[in-house]
Design a protein around this motif. Structure first.
Motif, PDB file in Angstrom:
ATOM      1  N   GLU A  70       5.504 -67.405  20.849  1.00 39.66           N
ATOM      2  CA  GLU A  70       4.980 -68.839  21.503  1.00 39.66           C
ATOM      3  C   GLU A  70       6.389 -70.168  21.280  1.00 39.66           C
ATOM      4  O   GLU A  70       7.281 -69.616  19.576  1.00 39.66           O
ATOM      5  N   ALA A  71       5.953 -70.431  21.829  1.00 39.29           N
ATOM      6  CA  ALA A  71       6.831 -72.164  21.389  1.00 39.29           C
ATOM      7  C   ALA A  71       6.708 -71.864  20.453  1.00 39.29           C
ATOM      8  O   ALA A  71       5.192 -72.117  19.381  1.00 39.29           O
ATOM      9  N   THR A  72       7.690 -72.123  19.290  1.00 42.20           N
ATOM     10  CA  THR A  72       7.785 -72.511  18.017  1.00 42.20           C
ATOM     11  C   THR A  72       8.472 -73.893  17.926  1.00 42.20           C
ATOM     12  O   THR A  72      10.312 -73.813  17.779  1.00 42.20           O
ATOM     13  N   ALA A  73       8.313 -74.877  17.200  1.00 47.18           N
ATOM     14  CA  ALA A  73       8.943 -75.551  16.304  1.00 47.18           C
ATOM     15  C   ALA A  73      10.017 -76.118  15.938  1.00 47.18           C
ATOM     16  O   ALA A  73       9.911 -75.805  14.990  1.00 47.18           O
ATOM     17  N   VAL A  74      11.081 -76.482  16.367  1.00 50.55           N
ATOM     18  CA  VAL A  74      12.221 -76.311  15.200  1.00 50.55           C
ATOM     19  C   VAL A  74      11.931 -78.145  14.708  1.00 50.55           C
ATOM     20  O   VAL A  74      12.274 -78.217  13.537  1.00 50.55           O
ATOM     21  N   ALA A 106      11.407 -74.973  20.514  1.00 50.52           N
ATOM     22  CA  ALA A 106      11.230 -75.406  21.216  1.00 50.52           C
ATOM     23  C   ALA A 106      11.262 -77.261  20.062  1.00 50.52           C
ATOM     24  O   ALA A 106      10.651 -76.621  19.464  1.00 50.52           O
ATOM     25  N   HIS A 107      10.514 -78.204  21.682  1.00 51.14           N
ATOM     26  CA  HIS A 107      10.560 -78.748  20.593  1.00 51.14           C
ATOM     27  C   HIS A 107       9.449 -80.152  22.430  1.00 51.14           C
ATOM     28  O   HIS A 107       9.834 -80.094  22.902  1.00 51.14           O
ATOM     29  N   ALA A 108       7.810 -80.472  21.773  1.00 46.41           N
ATOM     30  CA  ALA A 108       6.816 -81.268  23.001  1.00 46.41           C
ATOM     31  C   ALA A 108       7.672 -82.406  23.204  1.00 46.41           C
ATOM     32  O   ALA A 108       7.004 -82.236  24.389  1.00 46.41           O
ATOM     33  N   GLY A 109       8.520 -82.885  22.306  1.00 43.22           N
ATOM     34  CA  GLY A 109       8.379 -84.452  22.676  1.00 43.22           C
ATOM     35  C   GLY A 109       7.698 -85.549  23.251  1.00 43.22           C
ATOM     36  O   GLY A 109       7.127 -85.831  22.043  1.00 43.22           O
TER      37      GLY A 109
END
Length: 366
Positions: free
Chosen positions: A58-62, A104-107
């Motif tokens: 899954e989307a894994t935050a940096v 990912a980064h959700a901004g």
């Protein structure tokens, strides 16, 4: 009998896949402080026995601030890395399925509550909330707090965080990296003129709006071993007049190919609440087809692909090289088994499950 196209092997960069079925990244909102938990071991473990060609984490935050919610997985420090390593170590005892990770980064779409609790943005002064960042100080919803517009220092920090997470991914033995440039998250926010109103070298023209996402890609590419596959997930359109569209997506895909991108995963939407999406089976396939016609690297189609013959037709006609399933895999974690049985192909299965093979399908399991 000829092998169905869906079950023909494929190389994505240097990575060999046994078939064209990809398990798309699916946020589970079940991490603690960015760390994977036993839920991820159970969730990813059962999908690793599905017979698909590739499983994507899954989307894994940096960065902590790059999480969609406070319960997202991260890969920004040693403790995050250790938690993922624990999960992967257990899975790999029983499965040799290649595993990718989406960084990912959700901004501006970060700092939200869990979907089943409403998913609304949480203000910085409340528990589990923080100040969001974005290319411009434009909130996703008018009711939300505006994000902080990123200066060059903030952009460098995020770029370097992608690089550090890529280093950790390689160290974990993960087989491929996907950069999340879709669904209204940070890299997509730089791309779309609806969310990027900058007046510097990173806003305005298409070339400028693509600049930061391409810088991130190049930095990650240079940080991993030569030939290591890096793909990008894009939104083929914002489904909003005046927003990011198919023509701009093609230009981005071509620029990524020139820089060594291994594959393009074409989704859509997620950037603006005014989007009008014509949802239906395969509704995003035309977006993938347009990209496929413009590049020579593999293209992945996704979006309500649930029928076996439909999936075979997508790759068989050349609309895309692979199909990705997400919710369909949650509903039927053995979808590739059933697709293989229906189409007359075979898949890998653990020895413990071989006796489940129907008696009339002696060649279902390899």
């Amino acid at each position: 009998m000829n092998t169905p196209k869906l079950f023909e092997p494929l190389h994505v960069g240097t990575l060999a896949l046994s078939n064209r079925i990809v398990i798309a990244p699916m946020c589970q909102y079940s991490a603690v402080d960015g760390y994977m938990t036993d839920w991820h071991l159970m969730h990813l473990g059962q999908l690793a026995m599905s017979g698909a060609g590739l499983l994507t984490i899954e989307a894994t935050a940096v960065t902590p601030e790059g999480r969609i919610s406070y319960a997202d997985v991260g890969l920004w420090d040693d403790d995050c890395e250790t938690a993922i390593a624990r999960t992967l170590e257990s899975i790999r005892k029983w499965s040799d399925m290649p595993i990718a990770i989406q960084l990912a980064h959700a901004g501006r779409k970060a700092s939200t509550d869990l979907p089943w609790l409403g998913g609304k943005q949480i203000a910085p002064e409340h528990a589990h909330g923080w100040q969001t960042v974005a290319p411009s100080a434009i909130p996703f919803l008018d009711s939300e707090r505006a994000p902080q517009a990123m200066d060059r220092t903030a952009m460098n920090t995020v770029r370097d965080a992608f690089v550090e997470s890529a280093h950790r991914s390689v160290r974990l033995g993960i087989d491929a990296i996907q950069l999340h440039g879709a669904h209204g998250y940070l890299l997509h926010q730089f791309l779309s003129p609806l969310s990027n109103r900058r007046d510097d070298d990173y806003g305005g023209s298409l070339e400028n709006r693509m600049r930061f996402p391409l810088e991130v890609f190049e930095a990650v590419r240079d940080a991993v071993p030569a030939g290591y596959p890096i793909s990008v997930r894009v939104s083929g359109t914002d489904w909003v007049q005046g927003g990011w569209d198919q023509e701009q997506t093609i230009a981005l895909a071509q620029a990524l190919e020139q820089r060594g991108c291994a594959a393009i995963h074409v989704s859509s939407g997620g950037l603006h609440p005014a989007q009008e999406i014509p949802v239906g089976p395969g509704y995003q396939v035309p977006l993938a087809r347009a990209v496929k016609q413009a590049v020579s690297i593999p293209v992945i189609a996704v979006g309500l692909i649930t029928d076996f013959d439909h999936a075979e037709a997508i790759v068989g006609t050349g609309d895309a090289d692979m199909v990705a399933l997400a919710r369909g895999m949650l509903y039927n974690p053995r979808w590739p088994w059933h697709a293989a049985a229906h189409l007359g192909a075979s898949v890998s299965a653990p020895n413990q499950y071989l006796r489940s093979q129907p008696r009339h399908l002696r060649d279902l399991f390899k």
